[in-house]
Write a protein that holds these residues in place. Structure first.
Motif, mmCIF file in Angstrom:
data_model
loop_
_atom_site.group_PDB
_atom_site.id
_atom_site.type_symbol
_atom_site.label_atom_id
_atom_site.label_comp_id
_atom_site.label_asym_id
_atom_site.label_seq_id
_atom_site.Cartn_x
_atom_site.Cartn_y
_atom_site.Cartn_z
ATOM 1 N N GLY A 96 58.537 45.793 36.701
ATOM 2 C CA GLY A 96 57.164 46.264 36.669
ATOM 3 C C GLY A 96 56.319 45.253 37.415
ATOM 4 O O GLY A 96 56.118 44.127 36.948
ATOM 5 N N VAL A 97 55.835 45.629 38.600
ATOM 6 C CA VAL A 97 55.124 44.706 39.480
ATOM 7 C C VAL A 97 53.759 45.291 39.793
ATOM 8 O O VAL A 97 53.640 46.483 40.098
ATOM 9 N N GLN A 98 52.713 44.453 39.711
ATOM 10 C CA GLN A 98 51.371 44.902 40.030
ATOM 11 C C GLN A 98 50.604 43.780 40.713
ATOM 12 O O GLN A 98 50.922 42.602 40.538
ATOM 13 N N GLY A 99 49.610 44.167 41.494
ATOM 14 C CA GLY A 99 48.846 43.162 42.206
ATOM 15 C C GLY A 99 47.795 43.799 43.088
ATOM 16 O O GLY A 99 47.561 45.019 43.054
ATOM 17 N N THR A 100 47.146 42.966 43.907
ATOM 18 C CA THR A 100 46.123 43.409 44.841
ATOM 19 C C THR A 100 46.461 42.896 46.229
ATOM 20 O O THR A 100 47.206 41.926 46.379
ATOM 21 N N VAL A 101 45.899 43.559 47.249
ATOM 22 C CA VAL A 101 46.151 43.164 48.623
ATOM 23 C C VAL A 101 44.877 43.406 49.429
ATOM 24 O O VAL A 101 44.147 44.372 49.198
ATOM 25 N N LYS A 102 44.584 42.469 50.366
ATOM 26 C CA LYS A 102 43.448 42.585 51.267
ATOM 27 C C LYS A 102 43.926 42.317 52.686
ATOM 28 O O LYS A 102 44.666 41.365 52.923
ATOM 29 N N LEU A 103 43.470 43.181 53.611
ATOM 30 C CA LEU A 103 43.801 43.033 55.019
ATOM 31 C C LEU A 103 42.526 42.776 55.797
ATOM 32 O O LEU A 103 41.552 43.521 55.679
ATOM 33 N N ALA A 104 42.523 41.682 56.575
ATOM 34 C CA ALA A 104 41.406 41.360 57.446
ATOM 35 C C ALA A 104 41.972 41.126 58.852
ATOM 36 O O ALA A 104 42.471 40.032 59.145
ATOM 37 N N ARG A 105 41.937 42.178 59.657
ATOM 38 C CA ARG A 105 42.542 42.163 60.988
ATOM 39 C C ARG A 105 44.020 41.804 60.878
ATOM 40 O O ARG A 105 44.804 42.577 60.365
ATOM 41 N N THR A 106 44.407 40.608 61.315
ATOM 42 C CA THR A 106 45.824 40.234 61.270
ATOM 43 C C THR A 106 46.152 39.325 60.093
ATOM 44 O O THR A 106 47.248 38.775 60.029
ATOM 45 N N HIS A 107 45.198 39.168 59.173
ATOM 46 C CA HIS A 107 45.432 38.296 58.013
ATOM 47 C C HIS A 107 45.540 39.149 56.750
ATOM 48 O O HIS A 107 44.695 40.016 56.496
ATOM 49 N N VAL A 108 46.586 38.901 55.972
ATOM 50 C CA VAL A 108 46.829 39.624 54.727
ATOM 51 C C VAL A 108 46.761 38.646 53.568
ATOM 52 O O VAL A 108 47.410 37.590 53.598
ATOM 53 N N HIS A 109 45.953 38.991 52.571
ATOM 54 C CA HIS A 109 45.831 38.188 51.362
ATOM 55 C C HIS A 109 46.290 39.035 50.182
ATOM 56 O O HIS A 109 45.691 40.065 49.866
ATOM 57 N N GLY A 110 47.370 38.629 49.558
ATOM 58 C CA GLY A 110 47.919 39.375 48.436
ATOM 59 C C GLY A 110 47.987 38.535 47.180
ATOM 60 O O GLY A 110 48.146 37.310 47.233
#
Length: 931
Positions: free
Chosen positions: A450-464
């Motif tokens: 059971g895996v959960q989380g958030t992710v943000k994409l800013a052009r070529t940068h990914v923040h998870g």
């Protein structure tokens, strides 16, 4: 003469005109064909007929054009144009008749044509758009004069190879008329085995149209209805329109564009679009959307079900309700809450990353897209490139509920520039059984998570961010001697991951996870673990490399009772890994010894050879807190180590592939050196002092353990009521692990007891496979020390004893046959002073018993011989013969004693009870008979 010349000129003119007439179709055909070729058409065939006074025939027109992955083929046969000369001079014809026309769209494979089309689309055009010459006010004007009064279609065939359904091939006939600045028409077309469809078109101006498409069967509902109206409002123009589509009736046409399969009766639904716009009357049509006075609003409702989309999905249902609007700078839209899409996907969408597709279930899987709150979006088309922003929760569910694995994604915001997605925000949640591809990599029978989380994409940068309580559980990990029934990894704190898509580089923050593996089974023994903690301090990966550092701490490792491992221990593993290999430092602490075990492990990943160097100890024991019983609580109360030091060093290597890491012990070879220095402590009824030995071992996996060479053991003393000192021996051990006991060979055995020695030169081989027969030699045993061990008062003696004990070791115990112990010449003295008895009693006693008592008062023996027999039942048989006399009794002849004793005793040493039996001779004299 002049008349003749005039006639010749006239004749030549007529000939020239007639020649031009004859050459007109050929020349015109040639010029028009070249014109078509210049516009990208190929295989052009054009044949024009001779024009007449009222009509002209066109026998053949045929050409082709490449459309990328498809090819357009058009052919007209026996076409006719009808006119009168007055209309023709004004540029109009009365009727155009297409008797036999065909349009075919066939599949082709040509990547080069697609690239050429893209280059052509990017090239700027130097011609000026005619829409710049028209204004919005022109939308109210009547339609321009068309060059014909009627267009008649007798037979038009349209075929598309890529399409499916009954309208893959369509036949069309009908007419289109122009009268009084109004366009009207009625066309009829049909497919293979389908009813006829009618298309009715009525147009009054460029913005006022009415189009109705309906089946020609009785009481059939319209398929498509489009209506557009425009009217002035001061200096502005208002345009209103409506589009209604009956999707069920439109099914054959949908099959033309997309492969929805043959079950057209399952296609249902409707589409309704209403719009209203306003713009300035003087705005040019080419720039109407650039005028700040232009505005458009509308509503859209979609409710469609499709049986399938071949190769993509089936049981598709789309429901949408929302509004839209726009002006000169931007367009806005809003979607009302509801279920946007439900379908069963046949294949995983390619937009999903490969790493995620590996986890998601394969085969037919349901998908559901919904928004529980309104979703809004804005299109900024004034900007260059065009910017698009969408906000609102859009929830996607992939997989059956309940089912083996369900994945849920929710996007909250997305932004794009042109064709590029520049930013996105969302969350994800995956729960269920992981696919077989993942479990095989874990060497597990089953894995779930059971895996959960958030992710943000800013052009070529990914923040998870991976959020607690994300967890993964694997069952039945391993094979062979190692098996972990269940292991669970629970994330304790959020894990941050940063990725640069341009540089193909990802790095992770600190990860802390709880590890629970209640029971592990190694070589048939259960090992219990209280809890573990996994900490990843640093992790990074690039296109060609990766690296990670961390610590695994496991608390409360306890084997099942019967193991020689400490009852409870804590394990700490510090590791660093990269694409080259894995290095780890192991430390095991117990309650009594920190650093009970230390080891360094190196496992290359590019080769299969792994190495380990480990050390147990040095373990120093004392009589207080550092005792063996403090480490191994299941030990019997009478067994312990209270003094000395123990050390073991192990060097191991193995060779295996990555898939077989868990079973690496089967292919492991190792050498070990075990050193024991002056170990002391009780063992059963004995006390061992200062045991010292050094062993060198080698192993082959878990198949065997053996000593490289014989080793020596030395024990300063063993106390068990009878003191044994300076025990020494050589021994060698070989253990085939499937067997319960090892093979032990002993030689050069020797110890000191009762002032003498007990020895066995050996070798005594294979004690694990009884029966084993050997002989022990007894030399220079001091009879005085033997008698001093007895509790019989008044019994003393001197002399030296020698003997041999043939011993057979069986699975049930020890057997001694024909053992002999003899006194060394010239013999010795036995004195037994009994307590004085009342005179009355002595006078009444037998005379011979009184003589025995007097003889034993100072008995000098010349022969003491004892025959020893001992059985598996624990019964000791002693046959003793004693010969000698008392020098104080000069008139008494030599006395010979023959004594037989049977007694059940726990150890062989208690067979030395002969002096006590002699002390009781007085009481047994009558039973034994005369001397």
């Amino acid at each position: 003469m002049f008349a003749q010349r005039y006639q010749i000129v006239v004749l030549l003119g007529l000939v020239a005109l007639f020649s031009c007439y004859l050459l007109l179709p050929l020349g015109a055909s040639y010029l028009l064909a070249n014109r078509l070729r210049e516009h990208g058409y190929s295989n052009v065939i054009l044949q024009l007929g001779y024009p007449g006074w009222a009509h002209m025939r066109i026998p053949v027109i045929s050409f082709q054009q490449d459309l990328g992955e498809e090819q357009l083929m058009v052919s007209l046969t026996d076409a006719e144009i009808r006119y009168d000369l007055a209309q023709l001079l004004r540029g109009r014809v009365s009727r155009i008749v297409l008797r036999d026309a065909a349009i075919h769209v066939l599949n082709v494979q040509s990547a080069g044509l697609i690239e050429q089309d893209e280059r052509d689309a990017d090239e700027p055009h130097d011609w000026e758009s005619p829409w710049r010459l028209l204004t919005a006010g022109d939308l109210l004007r009547s339609l321009p004069i068309l060059p014909f009064d009627e267009l008649q279609l007798d037979h038009l065939t349209i075929f598309r190879e890529q399409a499916t359904g009954p309208l893959r091939r369509v036949t069309i006939d009908g007419s289109l008329t122009y009268s009084g600045r109004e366009v009207g028409g009625h066309l009829t077309f049909r497919g293979r085995d389908t009813a006829s469809y009618g298309l009715v078109v009525v147009g009054h101006s460029a913005s006022s149209w009415s189009v109705t498409l309906a089946s020609q069967r009785p009481q059939a509902a319209p398929i498509v209805f489009w209506q557009s109206q425009a009217h002035p409002n001061g200096s502005q123009i208002e345009v209103k329109g409506r589009l209604q589509v009956n999707v069920q009736e439109l099914a054959p046409f949908i099959a033309l564009l997309v492969p929805i399969g043959p079950e057209l009766e399952k296609v249902t639904g409707e589409v309704a679009i209403d719009w209203a716009g306003i713009t300035a009357a003087e705005a040019a049509l080419s720039s109407v959307w650039e005028d700040e006075r232009t505005h458009l609003d509308g509503n859209m409702r979609v409710n469609v079900t499709l049986p399938a989309l071949r190769g993509v999905a089936k049981d598709i249902a789309v429901a949408y309700e929302g509004r839209f609007g726009g002006n000169a700078t931007q367009a806005e839209w809003a979607m009302s809450p509801g279920v946007l899409l439900t379908a069963t996907l046949n294949t995983q969408p390619r937009i999903i990353p490969e790493a995620v597709r590996l986890i998601l279930p394969h085969g037919d899987q349901p998908v559901r897209i919904e928004n529980r709150k309104p979703v809004q979006g804005t299109l900024y088309w004034k900007e260059t490139p065009i910017r698009t922003v969408a906000q609102g929760p859009l929830h996607v569910t992939y997989g059956r509920t309940p089912g083996p694995l369900v994945a849920q994604f929710e996007t909250t915001r997305a932004e794009g520039l042109g064709n590029e997605l520049v930013s996105a925000e969302g969350a994800y949640h995956l729960e269920g059984i992981l696919p077989k591809a993942i479990t095989e990599r874990l060497s597990a029978r089953e894995a779930m998570g059971g895996v959960q989380g958030t992710v943000k994409l800013a052009r070529t940068h990914v923040h998870g961010v991976l959020l607690p309580p994300s967890s993964i559980t694997a069952k039945q990990i391993g094979q062979g001697p190692t098996l972990i029934s269940t292991v669970t990894l629970n994330l304790s704190e959020p894990l941050t991951v940063e990725c640069d898509l341009t540089a193909i580089r990802c790095s992770g923050g600190q990860m802390i996870a709880m590890v629970r593996a209640p029971v592990m089974r190694i070589s048939g023994r259960n090992i219990r673990v209280t809890q573990g903690v996994l900490k990843i301090q640093e992790a990074e990966t690039t296109k060609a490399a990766w690296a990670a550092q961390g610590t695994l701490s496991v608390a409360g490792v306890s084997p099942e009772p019967g193991s020689w491992w400490p009852s409870t221990s804590d394990w700490t593993i510090k590791f660093s890994a990269d694409q080259v290999g894995i290095k780890a430092d192991l430390r095991v602490d117990t309650a009594t010894h920190e650093g009970f075990v230390t080891a360094r492990i190196h496992q290359p990943l590019r080769t299969a050879q792994g190495l380990m160097h480990g050390v147990i100890g040095p373990l120093t024991f004392n009589g207080t807190d550092r005792r063996l019983s403090k480490m191994i609580t299941w030990l019997p109360p009478s067994t312990d180590l209270i003094e000395g030091m123990f050390t073991a060093t192990v060097d191991a290597s193995w060779s295996s592939t990555f898939r077989d890491r868990i079973t690496v012990m089967n292919a492991m070879s190792a050498t070990a050196k075990v050193v024991a220095e002056k170990l002391s402590g009780p063992y059963s009824a004995h006390v061992v002092k200062c045991l010292s030995t050094t062993i060198e071992l080698y192993t082959k996996g878990f198949e065997s353990i053996a000593m490289a060479r014989p080793a020596s053991i030395f024990v300063e003393s063993v106390q068990s009521g009878v003191d044994v000192a300076n025990l020494a021996a050589s021994y060698q051990i070989k253990w085939e692990l499937p067997n319960h006991v090892p093979v032990v060979d002993v030689g050069d055995f020797q110890c000191e007891v009762f002032g003498g020695t007990v020895s066995n030169p050996g070798p005594v081989r294979d004690l694990a496979k009884p029966p084993v027969t050997t002989t022990f030699s007894l030399r220079n045993l001091d009879l005085a020390k033997i008698l001093s061990m007895e509790q019989q008062k008044g019994l003393q003696g001197t002399g030296t004893l020698n003997g041999t004990l043939p011993v057979t070791i069986t699975s049930d115990g020890i057997i001694v046959k024909d053992g002999v112990i003899e006194a060394q010449p010239p013999g010795g003295i036995i004195r037994y002073i009994s307590a004085p008895e009342p005179a009355k009693t002595l006078s009444e006693s037998d005379r011979q018993l009184q003589l025995v008592a007097q003889a034993l008062n100072n008995f000098q023996y010349s022969l003491l011989r004892v025959g020893v027999k001992y059985g598996e039942t624990g019964v000791l048989d002693l046959n003793a013969r004693l010969e000698g006399k008392n020098p104080d009794l000069k008139n008494t002849p030599p006395i010979h004693f023959n004594l037989t004793v049977q007694e059940h005793i726990p150890t062989l040493l208690k067979s030395l009870r002969l002096p006590e039996d002699i002390g009781t001779i007085e009481r047994k004299y009558k039973r034994l008979g005369p001397l």
